[in-house]
Design a protein around this motif. Structure first.
Motif, mmCIF file in Angstrom:
data_model
loop_
_atom_site.group_PDB
_atom_site.id
_atom_site.type_symbol
_atom_site.label_atom_id
_atom_site.label_comp_id
_atom_site.label_asym_id
_atom_site.label_seq_id
_atom_site.Cartn_x
_atom_site.Cartn_y
_atom_site.Cartn_z
ATOM 1 N N CYS A 1 0.824 -1.207 0.000
ATOM 2 C CA CYS A 1 0.000 0.000 0.000
ATOM 3 C C CYS A 1 0.858 1.256 0.000
ATOM 4 N N ALA A 2 0.376 2.284 -0.659
ATOM 5 C CA ALA A 2 0.953 3.631 -0.557
ATOM 6 C C ALA A 2 -0.237 4.585 -0.493
ATOM 7 N N ALA A 3 -0.085 5.648 0.279
ATOM 8 C CA ALA A 3 -1.240 6.532 0.489
ATOM 9 C C ALA A 3 -0.828 7.991 0.389
ATOM 10 N N MET B 1 -2.831 5.979 5.366
ATOM 11 C CA MET B 1 -1.852 4.896 5.352
ATOM 12 C C MET B 1 -2.085 3.966 6.538
ATOM 13 N N VAL C 1 4.073 -1.838 3.494
ATOM 14 C CA VAL C 1 4.464 -0.570 2.873
ATOM 15 C C VAL C 1 5.003 -0.813 1.461
ATOM 16 N N MET C 2 4.422 -0.183 0.472
ATOM 17 C CA MET C 2 4.883 -0.308 -0.910
ATOM 18 C C MET C 2 6.233 0.373 -1.078
ATOM 19 N N MET C 3 7.155 -0.301 -1.783
ATOM 20 C CA MET C 3 8.452 0.286 -2.110
ATOM 21 C C MET C 3 8.610 0.271 -3.629
ATOM 22 N N ILE D 1 4.817 3.238 -8.807
ATOM 23 C CA ILE D 1 3.463 2.815 -9.161
ATOM 24 C C ILE D 1 3.173 3.413 -10.528
ATOM 25 N N ILE E 1 -3.257 8.700 -7.722
ATOM 26 C CA ILE E 1 -2.872 9.084 -6.361
ATOM 27 C C ILE E 1 -2.123 10.414 -6.385
#
Lengths: 250, 250, 250, 250
Positions: free
Chosen positions: D137-139, D145, D155-157, D160, D168
């Motif tokens: 996920c990333a917010a 988040m 946590v997305m690394m 995107i 986003i």
């Protein structure tokens, strides 16, 4: 400018049908449109230049000039039938973006003139084509599909490229009805035979009774125009690439 | 921004003729325009930047900057003849789209100033060129064609690329008159000799009597400007970049 | 959308000077801008997204997102000097068209805020660079050129690429004054040393007295940001190509 | 036209959340959106064509036509929860420019309908994927988040890509809240398993309780649609086309 439409006249038309006839596979639509314009003595009412056409002029034998251009013609029927708008030209747009822009602008104009039905014609490229080529059809709706199938066409399977496909798709989005006629062709030259069979179906659909006896001459005329714009050569050549930048130095 | 025109002054002109002089084959138009501007002491009244020009600045010897730019100059004739608008620049647009946009914007402006006639000049690339190069012509209409043929030009056969062709084509679409003069040239360097012969014909057409004795100096000046923008180098290089193909042919 | 500017605040500024600091050769401008913003505690008043930036988001360590973006900051001076507008960002536009559009939009906004002077900073790529790199300059006018030469800079020879050159060129077209400072750099990494020397000259010109002791930290921070956007890698890699179509499938 | 939105109905919605579901990596978002539309019996209220979509039509088995298209659906909740807007389509835009344009236009429309929260779903391509894929996920903000992390996401690394990242980013620029869910997938085919796990998290976040038992059928349907548009084939093919490079680095 993107797309500049020079309107010569805004005709009053009776529930008109748009017939698209730009150069494409086998040049079927292009020959058909030119033939209809000539036989019906249709009147040019709009000229269209697009920033997505090629940026040159070609010369005629007497030193005149011709430019990449699209034109709209109208034909008012005296038999009470629906009038016609014929979309003719010596080129399609060179980019996807330009194709959408061109098609959108033409639809804007013809809808303003009351058009609710669009027809595109095209070649369906095959490796071998019988003397009597098959004619395929795709339509925006079932009712239209049934009408065109009843004229002896088959269900089209596959992609309909360029303006022929775009016109049906964008037309449908605008709640217009329409269909695309696709005639089998080798696709390498202006195909008079494919055009003859395609025009016969279109003629029946429209109830026009157009004389097709001079169609070979129209195909020759189409060939000359398109050769002068380098379009025929393009078909024959395997990989013709032009330079993006500095193309004015040669 | 696409195309930004900075108008310095809106001159009152007498039935003005537009003469296009951007860099192209043999740089004939570019030298001719610069020479006319210098000899006639024409006045710059508009500067044009386009998002389709290159995105850099070049420096001058004293640390000043020059950018890719087009300019419009006017020349008011005291002899009662038609005034001139000269379209000069150090570049054409780099994309087909940009060429149309640029040409359309310039036509918008000059038509606002009353212009109804456009002339483009160009090089006609040949493998060999005689000492007295032939001059070819193409025109928007028969009457204009006859006038220019009477000055000793031949009928142009082939394509007129870039702004030179576009100006005639888009001009015709706008119901302007005009012609294109194309002078034989090897096309690889700023060709003073071709320009001299082209300017002679133009001079006779316009009845200007311009002094051509310093034309070699103008060609040198043109060469310097264009070298600083990397345009001369481009001519010599073989490398070509590809443009959009006729993607609707499969 | 082309270019979308989200204006947070319209500051009242005293004859402000625009300082451009986007990523470029040696990232000199980018480090300089970030350092000025940090040391001067400048305030962000506008955010800019462009359709010519890359179409992705990058993530931060805590799962936040960063997008390709430009920002404008202002710094109001308490010493009565001219206020500053600092143009910072993690990218330039990816196309020539986008560069012009971006630069034009920023100029529109800063001119509305009274800006009449623009400064761009850049790296001047050299194969070898001495410990004290030379600093070159090009200016819109002789007076400005003299002022900057008096600070120990040399006359720039050659092209000024990207926004750094465009800003001076488009600024000049709009009758703004301005100059570009170009610092010798190897150009392959965020060059703190080149930035230090460039900032010293800028600092003298603006009379700011900015603390440069933490400049290495700013260069590190710049490196991190740009790495996350794949820009540093791009410099090092010989030929990094991205796909035009269907790039969202990987 | 750039982007043409045909609005069928302007629904009155309660604080709606936009869920993006265009084709992308593993087609996770596309299957998820189609499934939500089917299970919730959501209503199509807008159709979108873009000049950056492909310029063809594809035919159905019965001779109907389908065009590259995006659609917006709404779902009004009877349980007092926030309503949903679902963004479905058979394509993303083909160019970076088109992606920004498309995303901007959709945001314009949904903001007009009161939307302040956006969710994008995507695949996160891995070489190997366990039976229970991880969800990242990333917010746009810490609060969002935390909410999504509490549902078991990591946590997305990394980057995107495409509309998922753009939504986003552009949402954040417009002060919307939102997040992106990225599910591990091999990415080479419409991944029903990845979609199931992604939809479970989304379902929990939205409190929807959607039936996932027919998800395999939805994945098959998605596969058929995308194959007809040639999108599945594209994933398998290695050939890449190049995009604009960072041309301001020399």
């Amino acid at each position: 400018m993107v797309c500049r439409i020079e309107i010569i006249e805004k005709p009053q038309l009776n529930d008109p049908i748009l017939i698209e006839g730009l150069p494409g596979i086998g040049f079927v639509a292009n020959i058909a449109a030119l033939h209809l314009i000539g036989e019906l003595k249709a009147t040019c009412f709009a000229e269209i230049a697009s920033a997505s056409f090629q940026d040159f002029a070609v010369t005629t034998e007497s030193g005149g000039t011709r430019s990449p251009m699209n034109e709209l013609y109208y034909y008012k029927r005296s038999d009470g039938g629906r009038d016609l708008i014929i979309w003719y030209g010596n080129t399609q747009a060179l980019t996807t973006f330009g194709q959408y822009e061109l098609c959108g602008k033409v639809l804007d104009l013809v809808q303003e003139l009351g058009c609710r039905c669009v027809i595109s014609i095209g070649g369906f490229k095959k490796e071998e084509v019988p003397a009597v080529p098959a004619i395929y059809c795709a339509a925006t709706d079932e009712e239209t599909m049934k009408e065109v199938m009843d004229l002896g066409t088959k269900v089209m399977m596959g992609h309909i490229f360029g303006i022929a496909g775009l016109l049906i798709g964008l037309g449908k989005l605008r709640r217009l009805k329409g269909f695309s006629l696709l005639v089998e062709t080798l696709g390498m030259y202006p195909d008079a035979n494919a055009t003859r069979h395609g025009l016969s179906v279109l003629d029946k659909y429209l109830g026009l009774d157009v004389d097709l006896s001079k169609l070979d001459a129209t195909a020759d005329q189409t060939k000359k125009v398109l050769e002068s714009f380098g379009l025929i050569k393009n078909v024959a050549e395997e990989k013709k690439k032009e330079e993006q930048q500095m193309r004015w130095f040669i």
